[in-house]
Design an enzyme around this catalytic site. Structure first.
Site, PDB file in Angstrom:
ATOM      1  N   TYR A 154     -66.978  84.016  10.270  1.00 33.94           N
ATOM      2  CA  TYR A 154     -66.147  82.965   9.651  1.00 33.94           C
ATOM      3  C   TYR A 154     -66.028  81.747  10.568  1.00 33.94           C
ATOM      4  CZ  TYR A 154     -62.011  81.179   7.068  1.00 33.94           C
ATOM      5  OH  TYR A 154     -61.109  80.434   6.344  1.00 33.94           O
ATOM      6  N   LYS A 158     -67.323  78.077   9.670  1.00 34.16           N
ATOM      7  CA  LYS A 158     -66.350  76.992   9.533  1.00 34.16           C
ATOM      8  C   LYS A 158     -66.602  75.878  10.551  1.00 34.16           C
ATOM      9  CE  LYS A 158     -63.944  78.306   5.952  1.00 34.16           C
ATOM     10  NZ  LYS A 158     -64.064  77.549   4.684  1.00 34.16           N
TER      11      LYS A 158
HETATM   12  N1  CAA Z   1     -57.042  89.732  20.427  1.00 39.48           N
HETATM   13  C1  CAA Z   1     -57.436  90.537  21.434  1.00 39.48           C
HETATM   14  N2  CAA Z   1     -57.702  91.834  21.285  1.00 39.48           N
HETATM   15  C2  CAA Z   1     -57.571  92.354  20.075  1.00 39.48           C
HETATM   16  C3  CAA Z   1     -57.145  91.586  18.972  1.00 39.48           C
HETATM   17  C4  CAA Z   1     -56.855  90.227  19.195  1.00 39.48           C
HETATM   18  N3  CAA Z   1     -56.447  89.426  18.221  1.00 39.48           N
HETATM   19  N4  CAA Z   1     -57.111  92.391  17.899  1.00 39.48           N
HETATM   20  C5  CAA Z   1     -57.506  93.626  18.301  1.00 39.48           C
HETATM   21  N5  CAA Z   1     -57.748  93.589  19.626  1.00 39.48           N
HETATM   22  C6  CAA Z   1     -58.172  94.694  20.460  1.00 39.48           C
HETATM   23  C7  CAA Z   1     -57.374  95.951  20.154  1.00 39.48           C
HETATM   24  O1  CAA Z   1     -56.215  95.985  20.921  1.00 39.48           O
HETATM   25  C8  CAA Z   1     -58.353  97.050  20.521  1.00 39.48           C
HETATM   26  O2  CAA Z   1     -58.432  97.178  21.924  1.00 39.48           O
HETATM   27  P1  CAA Z   1     -58.838  98.576  22.613  1.00 39.48           P
HETATM   28  O3  CAA Z   1     -60.246  98.889  22.160  1.00 39.48           O
HETATM   29  O4  CAA Z   1     -58.729  98.299  24.064  1.00 39.48           O
HETATM   30  O5  CAA Z   1     -57.836  99.578  22.100  1.00 39.48           O
HETATM   31  C9  CAA Z   1     -59.669  96.477  20.068  1.00 39.48           C
HETATM   32  O6  CAA Z   1     -59.530  95.038  20.133  1.00 39.48           O
HETATM   33  C10 CAA Z   1     -59.924  96.884  18.633  1.00 39.48           C
HETATM   34  O7  CAA Z   1     -61.148  96.339  18.269  1.00 39.48           O
HETATM   35  P2  CAA Z   1     -61.732  96.763  16.885  1.00 39.48           P
HETATM   36  O8  CAA Z   1     -63.078  96.156  16.748  1.00 39.48           O
HETATM   37  O9  CAA Z   1     -61.646  98.262  16.710  1.00 39.48           O
HETATM   38  O10 CAA Z   1     -60.698  96.029  15.913  1.00 39.48           O
HETATM   39  P3  CAA Z   1     -60.145  96.573  14.538  1.00 39.48           P
HETATM   40  O11 CAA Z   1     -61.272  97.078  13.742  1.00 39.48           O
HETATM   41  O12 CAA Z   1     -58.975  97.429  14.767  1.00 39.48           O
HETATM   42  O13 CAA Z   1     -59.564  95.227  13.875  1.00 39.48           O
HETATM   43  C11 CAA Z   1     -59.845  93.142  12.764  1.00 39.48           C
HETATM   44  C12 CAA Z   1     -60.353  94.046  13.842  1.00 39.48           C
HETATM   45  C13 CAA Z   1     -59.972  93.803  11.403  1.00 39.48           C
HETATM   46  C14 CAA Z   1     -60.676  91.886  12.795  1.00 39.48           C
HETATM   47  C15 CAA Z   1     -58.348  92.823  13.040  1.00 39.48           C
HETATM   48  O14 CAA Z   1     -58.211  92.433  14.383  1.00 39.48           O
HETATM   49  C16 CAA Z   1     -57.836  91.701  12.168  1.00 39.48           C
HETATM   50  O15 CAA Z   1     -57.620  91.854  10.964  1.00 39.48           O
HETATM   51  N6  CAA Z   1     -57.625  90.520  12.775  1.00 39.48           N
HETATM   52  C17 CAA Z   1     -57.144  89.344  12.060  1.00 39.48           C
HETATM   53  C18 CAA Z   1     -58.254  88.398  11.890  1.00 39.48           C
HETATM   54  C19 CAA Z   1     -57.736  87.139  11.269  1.00 39.48           C
HETATM   55  O16 CAA Z   1     -56.819  86.497  11.764  1.00 39.48           O
HETATM   56  N7  CAA Z   1     -58.317  86.757  10.159  1.00 39.48           N
HETATM   57  C20 CAA Z   1     -57.878  85.578   9.495  1.00 39.48           C
HETATM   58  C21 CAA Z   1     -58.061  85.761   8.019  1.00 39.48           C
HETATM   59  S1  CAA Z   1     -57.324  84.425   7.105  1.00 39.48           S
HETATM   60  C22 CAA Z   1     -58.362  83.163   7.317  1.00 39.48           C
HETATM   61  O17 CAA Z   1     -59.402  83.258   7.900  1.00 39.48           O
HETATM   62  C23 CAA Z   1     -57.939  81.857   6.699  1.00 39.48           C
HETATM   63  C24 CAA Z   1     -57.988  80.784   7.687  1.00 39.48           C
HETATM   64  O18 CAA Z   1     -58.886  79.973   7.640  1.00 39.48           O
HETATM   65  C25 CAA Z   1     -56.900  80.633   8.668  1.00 39.48           C
END
Ligand code: CAA
Length: 248
Positions: A154, A158
């Site tokens: 994304y 973008k």
């Molecule tokens: N920053 C740093 N570390 C992070 C993190 C973050 N934001 N999120 C997860 N982590 C870490 C976790 O703590 C975990 O660490 P450990 O392995 O040490 O335990 C690890 O990363 C997990 O990694 P995974 O790959 O397993 O992550 P996941 O599968 O659990 O989740 C995700 C990944 C689904 C992307 C989730 O983080 C998420 O939904 N994030 C939000 C993304 C977001 O903001 N999207 C915006 C959508 S809206 C939009 O896009 C509109 C717009 O224009 C604004």
């Protein structure tokens, strides 16, 4: 000049429908182009736009299909004489950290968020050049400016949207056509509400204005750039993000 004709892709979605409303509110005729299979959403859109009567219309379109984009533009030009405004709003997320991202998640996202903008802009540009007038507004995102965990696809698309904006803006600046980007922050849309609650709460806590944006916040910015009097603004990237990201 008779009424301006606007085409909005992703036109019945969260941001798209607010953009349609704002454009129609300034007196434009608006064509909302969106996927054909969004039945319930389409019914909601029609009732939200009822006050504008036949000035807001829906057309089925998948922006990943170049031939379909050309056909929809040709039909609109034939029916209304022209398209003056193109708002490229259609966009999807396929969030996953890179190590978990499937090739299909990358490909689907690029097809909609980046190819779609090429397809539609390519289809309208000849007519705009011939008439010496046009407004193209591309929707990017704060996450194209800052990057976001889980959004390599994304964020890349973008950021690419604004690269496209700047290049096309230069190509058509002398021909009465402006091309600009609006970069929304986190807004109250289904897309943002799909982000897990705990993650969303952390994001909102970082927004200086202290709230999610409303789709209308974005609609007003698009309507401003799409207006008659914005002819000296081109190649710009207007952030509408509650101060989430600042630069100069
Ligand atoms: N920053 C740093 N570390 C992070 C993190 C973050 N934001 N999120 C997860 N982590 C870490 C976790 O703590 C975990 O660490 P450990 O392995 O040490 O335990 C690890 O990363 C997990 O990694 P995974 O790959 O397993 O992550 P996941 O599968 O659990 O989740 C995700 C990944 C689904 C992307 C989730 O983080 C998420 O939904 N994030 C939000 C993304 C977001 O903001 N999207 C915006 C959508 S809206 C939009 O896009 C509109 C717009 O224009 C604004």
């Amino acid at each position: 000049m008779s009424e301006r004709i606007a085409l909005v892709t992703g036109g019945i979605g969260g941001l798209g429908s607010a953009i349609c409303r704002q454009l129609a509110g300034t007196g434009m005729r608006v064509i909302a182009a969106d996927l054909p299979n969004r039945g319930e959403r389409l019914a909601g859109f029609r009732s939200e736009m009822a006050e504008f009567g036949e000035r807001v219309a829906f057309v089925a379109l998948d922006v990943t299909d170049f031939e379909a984009c050309k056909r929809v533009v040709a039909e609109a030009e034939q029916r209304h004489g022209r398209i003056d405004i193109l708002a490229n709003v259609a966009g999807i997320t396929r969030d996953a950290s890179l190590r978990k991202m499937e090739k299909a998640q990358w490909d689907q996202l690029m097809a909609v968020n980046l190819d779609g903008i090429f397809h539609m802009s390519r289809a309208v540009i000849e007519g705009m050049l011939a008439r010496g007038y046009g407004r193209i507004v591309n929707i990017s995102s704060v996450n194209g400016q800052t990057g976001q965990f889980g959004q390599t696809n994304y964020s890349a698309a973008k950021a690419g949207v604004h690269g496209f904006t700047m290049a096309l803006a230069r190509e058509v600046a002398a021909k009465g056509i402006t091309v600009n980007t609006v970069s929304p922050g986190y807004c109250q849309t289904e897309m943002v509400m799909a982000v897990p609650e705990a993650i969303r709460a952390k994001i909102v806590a970082q927004i200086p204005v202290g709230r999610l944006g409303s789709p209308e916040d974005i609609g007003r910015a698009v309507a401003f750039l799409a207006g008659e009097h914005s002819g000296y603004i081109t190649g710009a990237n207007l952030p509408v993000n509650g101060g989430y990201f600042m630069s100069f």
